[in-house]
Design a protein around this motif. Structure first.
Motif, PDB file in Angstrom:
ATOM      1  N   GLU A  60     -37.122 -52.208 -54.148  1.00  0.00           N
ATOM      2  CA  GLU A  60     -36.797 -51.013 -54.939  1.00  0.00           C
ATOM      3  C   GLU A  60     -36.969 -49.719 -54.140  1.00  0.00           C
ATOM      4  OE1 GLU A  60     -41.127 -51.231 -55.096  1.00  0.00           O
ATOM      5  OE2 GLU A  60     -39.526 -52.720 -55.248  1.00  0.00           O
ATOM      6  N   GLU A  79     -37.011 -51.438 -63.024  1.00  0.00           N
ATOM      7  CA  GLU A  79     -38.421 -51.515 -63.360  1.00  0.00           C
ATOM      8  C   GLU A  79     -39.083 -52.756 -62.772  1.00  0.00           C
ATOM      9  OE1 GLU A  79     -39.387 -50.906 -67.401  1.00  0.00           O
ATOM     10  OE2 GLU A  79     -38.227 -49.052 -67.572  1.00  0.00           O
ATOM     11  N   ARG A  80     -38.292 -53.806 -62.587  1.00  0.00           N
ATOM     12  CA  ARG A  80     -38.809 -55.002 -61.914  1.00  0.00           C
ATOM     13  C   ARG A  80     -38.046 -55.172 -60.618  1.00  0.00           C
ATOM     14  NH1 ARG A  80     -40.311 -59.743 -66.061  1.00  0.00           N
ATOM     15  NH2 ARG A  80     -41.375 -60.391 -64.156  1.00  0.00           N
ATOM     16  N   ARG A  81     -38.761 -55.211 -59.527  1.00  0.00           N
ATOM     17  CA  ARG A  81     -38.184 -55.017 -58.200  1.00  0.00           C
ATOM     18  C   ARG A  81     -37.108 -56.030 -57.815  1.00  0.00           C
ATOM     19  NH1 ARG A  81     -42.293 -56.726 -53.610  1.00  0.00           N
ATOM     20  NH2 ARG A  81     -41.879 -54.567 -53.052  1.00  0.00           N
ATOM     21  N   ASP A 168     -32.905 -61.522 -64.583  1.00  0.00           N
ATOM     22  CA  ASP A 168     -34.136 -61.584 -65.333  1.00  0.00           C
ATOM     23  C   ASP A 168     -33.845 -61.299 -66.790  1.00  0.00           C
ATOM     24  OD1 ASP A 168     -36.815 -60.665 -66.450  1.00  0.00           O
ATOM     25  OD2 ASP A 168     -37.366 -61.263 -64.412  1.00  0.00           O
ATOM     26  N   ASP A 170     -35.977 -60.062 -69.023  1.00  0.00           N
ATOM     27  CA  ASP A 170     -36.692 -58.913 -69.553  1.00  0.00           C
ATOM     28  C   ASP A 170     -35.762 -57.703 -69.635  1.00  0.00           C
ATOM     29  OD1 ASP A 170     -39.898 -59.577 -67.969  1.00  0.00           O
ATOM     30  OD2 ASP A 170     -38.861 -60.502 -69.661  1.00  0.00           O
TER      31      ASP A 170
END
Length: 223
Positions: A60, A79-81, A168, A170
């Motif tokens: 990121e 937000e999640r690399r 992902d 999420d």
């Protein structure tokens, strides 16, 4: 040189899907040099090549560095690399990125990136037909497409697909559920960025027709 930016919701953050691959290419070329994986990443939107270069160039932090260097206002890392396709961008920042490549980047960087985008393939490496938008609405554009949320192609554009990586389930605050389809690039003297979200359940064919229709309206009398 005078520039005029026109459009709607040009600063609205939207998940980049494969448009972030232009930032990956910029970072790789400017800090580590040319790499054979840049070609399939830009021409056929190869996800495996993007995933490898994303990790090697700092995950990121790649987005943080390039956004600062280019002066992007709305772009932020996922937000999640691992989810590079969930990088937030805006139409304004996409246009600004092309301007950077065309006007400020070193000639070698410009030639490499624009050369690959001018030779982008009809079929992407994941089996989707990426001829929607600019390549359908204009004559010989240099283009980079993006899409997300369509599952697997019902009728693959190529016989054999490579698995997509770094997905992902999420969902950060960015809309990650609505199918996304983007077209961006250059035609004649214009830079074009059409970033769209569609209602859940929208098919690839429906979305691609809508994006092409909007692109035709945007580029009318310009390209």
């Amino acid at each position: 040189m005078t520039h005029r930016l026109t459009g709607k919701d040009v600063h609205k953050p939207i998940r980049s899907a494969s448009l972030v691959k232009i930032l990956i290419a910029i970072e790789q070329l400017e800090t580590r040099g040319d790499d054979p994986r840049i070609e399939p990443m830009l021409r056929s939107s190869d996800d495996n090549a993007a995933s490898e270069l994303w990790v090697e160039n700092g995950w990121e932090q790649l987005v943080v560095r390039t956004a600062e260097r280019i002066g992007l206002e709305d772009t932020r890392p996922p937000e999640r690399r691992g989810m590079w396709g969930y990088t937030a961008v805006s139409a304004s920042d996409v246009v600004k990125t092309y301007r950077y490549v065309l006007e400020k980047a070193k000639p070698s960087v410009r030639r490499t990136i624009m050369g690959h985008l001018q030779r982008a393939t009809k079929c992407a490496s994941d089996g989707f037909d990426q001829s929607f938008g600019l390549p359908s609405a204009t004559f010989k554009p240099a283009f980079k497409q993006g899409w997300s949320g369509f599952g697997d192609p019902e009728e693959p554009c190529v016989a054999k697909r490579r698995p997509r990586l770094l997905l992902d389930a999420d969902e950060p605050e960015l809309d990650l559920k609505s199918p996304a389809m983007h077209t961006s690039g250059t035609c004649l003297f214009s830079i074009v960025a059409v970033l769209t979200l569609h209602p859940e359940g929208t098919t690839w064919q429906q979305a691609s027709k809508r994006v092409t229709r909007v692109t035709e309206e945007v580029t009318k009398y310009r390209c």
